[in-house]
Design an enzyme around this catalytic site. Structure first.
Site, PDB file in Angstrom:
ATOM      1  N   SER A 199      32.410  -4.575  49.743  1.00 27.83           N
ATOM      2  CA  SER A 199      33.692  -3.953  50.576  1.00 27.83           C
ATOM      3  C   SER A 199      32.936  -2.815  51.933  1.00 27.83           C
ATOM      4  O   SER A 199      31.832  -4.300  53.150  1.00 27.83           O
ATOM      5  CB  SER A 199      34.215  -2.680  50.011  1.00 27.83           C
ATOM      6  OG  SER A 199      35.331  -2.169  50.464  1.00 27.83           O
ATOM      7  N   GLU A 306      35.415 -12.394  51.685  1.00 27.25           N
ATOM      8  CA  GLU A 306      36.601 -11.889  50.633  1.00 27.25           C
ATOM      9  C   GLU A 306      37.357 -11.059  51.072  1.00 27.25           C
ATOM     10  O   GLU A 306      36.149 -10.707  52.183  1.00 27.25           O
ATOM     11  CB  GLU A 306      36.158 -11.546  48.937  1.00 27.25           C
ATOM     12  CG  GLU A 306      35.157 -10.419  50.005  1.00 27.25           C
ATOM     13  CD  GLU A 306      35.639  -9.185  49.344  1.00 27.25           C
ATOM     14  OE1 GLU A 306      37.044  -8.508  49.541  1.00 27.25           O
ATOM     15  OE2 GLU A 306      35.125  -8.269  49.859  1.00 27.25           O
ATOM     16  N   HIS A 376      37.555  -7.567  45.598  1.00 24.51           N
ATOM     17  CA  HIS A 376      38.486  -6.210  45.648  1.00 24.51           C
ATOM     18  C   HIS A 376      39.145  -6.828  44.618  1.00 24.51           C
ATOM     19  O   HIS A 376      40.299  -6.392  44.175  1.00 24.51           O
ATOM     20  CB  HIS A 376      39.526  -5.984  46.414  1.00 24.51           C
ATOM     21  CG  HIS A 376      38.351  -5.469  47.531  1.00 24.51           C
ATOM     22  ND1 HIS A 376      37.373  -6.338  48.676  1.00 24.51           N
ATOM     23  CD2 HIS A 376      38.055  -3.856  47.863  1.00 24.51           C
ATOM     24  CE1 HIS A 376      36.721  -5.391  49.770  1.00 24.51           C
ATOM     25  NE2 HIS A 376      36.850  -4.370  49.031  1.00 24.51           N
TER      26      HIS A 376
END
Length: 423
Positions: A199, A306, A376
């Site tokens: 992230s 991603e 995620h």
């Protein structure tokens, strides 16, 4: 921890769902103890369209928003609980330090549960107090957050075996200029230190690779995973596997995590084998680093991307940011993990992630591999960034990623079941 009954929880939901309450305020009103009872009612969970187990913090960020969760599937929940019998905790021996580069982990109960689980799993955390820091929305001032890593670079603190991110969100980019990445990478390489996160921590990982020439591990973080009411056992097992296996392999046989409208391998020659350094991470963060000295420039690399909660046009715009900045030049392939929570385009539902990725293939001419199980999401496969990666077609019509040249930890020092022990 006391549990809210289903009846009282329904009452709480009915009284809380008012127009003036934001989603964040509603989750705060529910509180930590409501999660298990809420998820016991599938109709309630579906009506809320969220996974409360992953929202025990009052501050919601990207690392709190998996689009698919093991807790949302009753059969998986039952199987998880059936295998959660208490196990013997190890005497923690793996030297571990936390770094909190981004959002504050505001729920102290969750922090303490995560710390207890890490100790049970064999990790001796040397600086648990940093979970208590807060400055505005961040896990401390810029100086405090930078010091988690800069103190190692300066020699003020010895490099541990594991550097574990507390959580993502936002804030890592603010501290990039305050860290001597070149020296930090050299010290970590000498100690064979494994830095873990994803992230927003992508900014840390990219800077470490770009300037420090050091790999890291894309994997779950302290608050984000190990502090959950019920940590995802698949993600925990895959994390331990990636930490301890010097010859990690990951099989991908479906493109569904990227888009169900795409083939697993989108290439002119799907049988080719590609070998190169894999790098990247969260698309939002990688694109924000374009043009900076903190974005890796790797000849013959393999780009991994991603993201979550980004509309289709925003995904395309960020990919164009990278394309126009020349980031894809000299790369051998692009690997997409989970692109979740994109929603439907309000102008034309035909404009979706599949359209965007096909356009990217036309622009770059690069082979694109879809559906890698990271992002995620629950049930993610941790893997090294900055390591050598070989991509080859498998016999099931998908592909296999094989990794080499990255630091590991002895498997016998890790008690995997400790990661999900209940308080």
């Amino acid at each position: 921890m006391p549990q809210t009954t289903s009846k009282s929880l329904v009452s709480l939901i009915n009284t809380s769902l008012k127009p003036e309450l934001s989603r964040r305020q509603f989750l705060r009103r529910l509180g930590v103890g409501a999660s298990a009872s809420l998820l016991a009612s599938q109709s309630i969970a579906q009506s809320l369209a969220i996974d409360i187990t992953d929202h025990e913090s009052a501050q919601l960020t990207k690392d709190d928003l998996p689009a698919a969760s093991i807790d949302a599937n009753p059969s998986l929940v039952a199987n998880t609980k059936a295998t959660s019998a208490p196990s013997q905790c190890l005497n923690p021996s793996i030297e571990t330090r936390l770094f909190a580069s981004s959002n504050v982990g505001a729920n102290e109960v969750r922090n303490q549960l995560a710390l207890q689980r890490m100790a049970c799993a064999g990790f001796k955390i040397q600086n648990p107090e940093i979970t208590e820091r807060q400055y505005l929305r961040f896990a401390g001032t810029d100086s405090q957050r930078a010091s988690d890593l800069q103190n190692i670079a300066s020699g003020a603190i010895a490099a541990p075996k594991l550097l574990l991110g507390v959580r993502g969100g936002y804030g890592a980019m603010r501290i990039l200029p305050s860290i001597d990445w070149r020296t930090l990478g050299s010290i970590m390489a000498e100690r064979a230190t494994v830095l873990v996160g994803f992230s927003d921590v992508t900014a840390i990982q990219c800077a470490l690779l770009a300037q420090g020439k050091m790999s890291s591990l894309a994997g779950p973080m302290l608050y984000s995973e190990f502090g959950k009411t019920n940590p995802d056992q698949v993600s925990c097992r895959q994390f331990a596997q990636a930490l301890s296996n010097p010859k990690l392999t990951i099989e991908v046989n479906s493109a569904a995590l990227t888009s169900e409208q795409l083939p697993v391998i989108f290439a002119d020659n799907s049988s080719q084998t590609i070998t190169g350094t894999i790098w990247g991470g969260n698309l939002s963060v990688v694109s924000a680093l374009a043009g900076s000295p903190y974005l890796p420039r790797i000849d013959g690399g393999i780009v991994f991307l991603e993201d979550v909660g980004e509309q289709t046009y925003r995904i395309e715009r960020m990919l164009y940011d990278l394309y126009l900045a020349g980031v894809f030049k000299g790369q051998q392939a692009i690997v997409f993990g989970a692109l979740t929570g994109t929603g439907e385009d309000s102008y034309d539902p035909r404009y979706d992630v599949a359209v965007v990725i096909r356009q990217l293939h036309e622009l770059t001419g690069l082979p694109i591999y879809n559906g890698m199980s990271f992002g995620h999401i629950s049930q993610k496969s941790s893997f090294p960034l900055g390591a050598t990666c070989q991509i080859s077609a498998n016999t099931a019509g998908g592909y296999q990623l094989s990794f080499a040249d990255y630091p590991t930890i002895k498997a016998e020092a890790i008690n995997v079941e400790g990661f999900w022990q209940q308080a």
